[in-house]
Design an enzyme around this catalytic site. Sequence first.
Site, PDB file in Angstrom:
ATOM      1  N   GLY A  30       0.415  -0.935  -0.174  1.00 50.81           N
ATOM      2  CA  GLY A  30      -0.445   0.312  -0.224  1.00 50.81           C
ATOM      3  C   GLY A  30       0.333   0.852  -0.233  1.00 50.81           C
ATOM      4  N   SER A  31       0.460   2.167   0.669  1.00 49.43           N
ATOM      5  CA  SER A  31       0.975   3.753   0.442  1.00 49.43           C
ATOM      6  C   SER A  31       2.414   3.772   1.208  1.00 49.43           C
ATOM      7  CB  SER A  31      -0.379   4.444   0.725  1.00 49.43           C
ATOM      8  OG  SER A  31      -1.056   4.826   0.426  1.00 49.43           O
ATOM      9  N   VAL A  32       2.567   3.060   2.023  1.00 45.38           N
ATOM     10  CA  VAL A  32       4.055   2.483   2.337  1.00 45.38           C
ATOM     11  C   VAL A  32       5.067   2.359   1.419  1.00 45.38           C
ATOM     12  CG1 VAL A  32       5.813   1.937   3.383  1.00 45.38           C
ATOM     13  CG2 VAL A  32       3.559   2.011   4.725  1.00 45.38           C
ATOM     14  N   PHE A  33       4.968   2.065  -0.127  1.00 46.34           N
ATOM     15  CA  PHE A  33       5.608   1.875  -0.913  1.00 46.34           C
ATOM     16  C   PHE A  33       5.604   2.818  -1.779  1.00 46.34           C
ATOM     17  CE2 PHE A  33       6.091   0.993  -5.597  1.00 46.34           C
ATOM     18  CZ  PHE A  33       7.832   0.051  -5.608  1.00 46.34           C
ATOM     19  N   LYS A  34       4.883   3.915  -1.843  1.00 47.27           N
ATOM     20  CA  LYS A  34       4.774   5.414  -2.209  1.00 47.27           C
ATOM     21  C   LYS A  34       6.296   6.487  -2.307  1.00 47.27           C
ATOM     22  CE  LYS A  34       0.032   6.234  -2.525  1.00 47.27           C
ATOM     23  NZ  LYS A  34      -1.077   6.886  -1.355  1.00 47.27           N
TER      24      LYS A  34
END
Length: 746
Positions: free
Chosen positions: A324-328
């Site tokens: 999810g958004s941690v990968f951003k």
Amino acid sequence: MQKSPSVSMRKRITIMIVILIVCFGFVVRQLYTIQFIDGKMYTQRALSQQLKTTPITPNRGKIYDRNGNVLAESETVWNVLFSPADITDSEAKLLAQGMHEIFGIEEEVILKKASDKTKYYKEIKKRVSKEYADAAIKFAADNKIKGVYLQETTKRSYPYDTLASSVLGFVNAENKGAYGLEAYFNSTLSGIPGRVVTAKNAKGSEMSFRYQDVYNSQDGDSIVTTLDATVQQILERNLRSAVIEHGVKNRAAGIFMDIKNGEILAMVTMPDFNPNEPNKIADKEVQLRLDTQVTDIQEYNKLLLEAQFDQWNNKCISEPYEPGSVFKIVTLAAGLETGVINPSSTFFCPGYHMVGSVKKSCWKLTGHGAQILTQAVQNSCNPAFMMIGSKIGAEKFYDFFEAFGLTDTTGIPLPGEAESLYHSKKALMAPQDYENSLTSCAFGQTFKVTPIQLITAVAAACNGGYLYEPTLIKRVIDSHGNIVSENNPTPKRQVISEETSKLVCEMLENVVTEGSGKNAYVAGYRIGGKTGTSEKIDLENNTGKKEHILSFVGIAPMDDPQYACLVLLDEPSLTNAYGSTIAAPVVGAVLAETLPYLNVEKKFTEKELAKADIKVNNYIGFGPHAAKSSLQKSQLNGKVIGYGKEIIKQVPSAGTSVPRNGTVLLYTEETDENTMATVPDVRGKTGMEANKLIINSGLNIRVTGVNFDNEYAVAASQDIPAGKQVERGTVITVDFVDKNVATMWP
């Protein structure tokens, strides 16, 4: 003409000589075969009848944390043995009764072993303590039973019980590593067994010690890990609490890493288990379901085995998930490094982004409107990151994905590390699926990585751009403390420039100070981070069930990043829950405890200094006015109770930290006045409401989390439960969250 007798005799003699030569040759051949061809076999058979070998078990090496705390060690225990050949049937019956009383062993078991009179070695009970071993020998001596003896051996023990269980693993019945570090370093820890070789006489009895050879065992080497028992305890305690509080159904995972060298200070899978009793199901609810709902014994054993494997499984390394958004963070770093974006790049979010004919929504359906990159990161805006992914392009995006180590296992020294699941470069660049897969990958969906892979990539993005192999080992030492080998971490490669890494850190700090990571704020520390709320798409496709993984990664201190903490909660029993509201507070709580312990200096802003706690001095023996004057200079209030000449008691006591402008009660005499107060329930209250309730109760309030004077701040928890009786003046710590963040952020 008839042959003469002398000729006949010579012929017979010749035949006899030939026969003798043949027979002698056969004997010589047999002797040669026995002596030279089968000699070793016959020697071994003879020795097996003449010699008795007793193994000497070496001491298994210890496992230490980085500070020398023993996490695993071997303690001396004894195997209780007996010789069936040396006892009579009546003695065997008596022995069986005694061993039943001492060990609870069924008498038939001992009697069956005793019936084989050809054996000199049978086990009664393995790995018993000295107390039980002595009891067995005393019983044999008191009853004049021959042939009962002890064999010294070792048993693995874990002094901290459940601490770091999924990392340490455990040993099996043969004292060999079965899981975790115990299995991965089994050959290092095991050592080399020794043996005692004793001669036996014709009756099979052992001969005197002068016919005995001892080959000493070699103890195993010990491992000094990078784990810190204190940091591990803090992370475990907070994750255990989060699992219970949020009803996490599929376990939680957490990793605390030194991002400057890849050393793991803590690694947690929760719920955990006790390696001293690895086969016992630690989760009481799971065991209760097995005991009450499964009646078929085969089905029970099957489900029990599955439950055991589940609790042993290290979620941090063996369960890939959609980050999810941690990968951003990775997408952001790649975009900045390639130059397709900069901090001033602009994006417009109407609440969705069109990828060809596919409409992909933002988590905020009304959209974020116009925003620059820094704001897009703060807002965790999906459309903005889809646009960044498209700008990078499939080929370069894959190259960075690979460079950050996400296509390979990390090589962490633990068994069972899983591989990631991702789009190949060819698939990612395929014309028919180009934009769709790429844009989904850009905000952390449609691929899976393990938590250890993700935190390793985040570390590289924040430590100056250097990718390290995560490690759990500092050094290996022998039984005398000499260093056998030492781990000196070196970067595998530089993934992004130090300038890019610095920009990434600045934007991640804004996430905590201004954006979706506010609930990870800790006063006095510069913390950065990123939230993550990922859908379990494959689960929904297979079962129709909608579940989420909520996560947050925090990095500190952002002026010189050194530590990262990743927490993920798999399938919490909550609706409308996000990583910002559930996982971020857990990481904030962990950092609040670990950073001071790790000697990270607090650096307060002027606003934080205005609210910083003050340590109370000792005022016992002071005059009332002198005490009040001193407190006022320290920006604290003093309330004198009684009319005595000097202070005889104070609440809070000396050394206690009290929030600025808090009140210290100064008693000058014993009083019948009620000195106790009831703690009010302030959960759900605004900052002003909570402050008023606590102060009016005669207590002090300490605020953690977001600034309580924020119009959106609400009290989420308090350290002392409502209704409890405490001394007036006691400090109640209240944790505030931003309710705006709590209902909106992903």
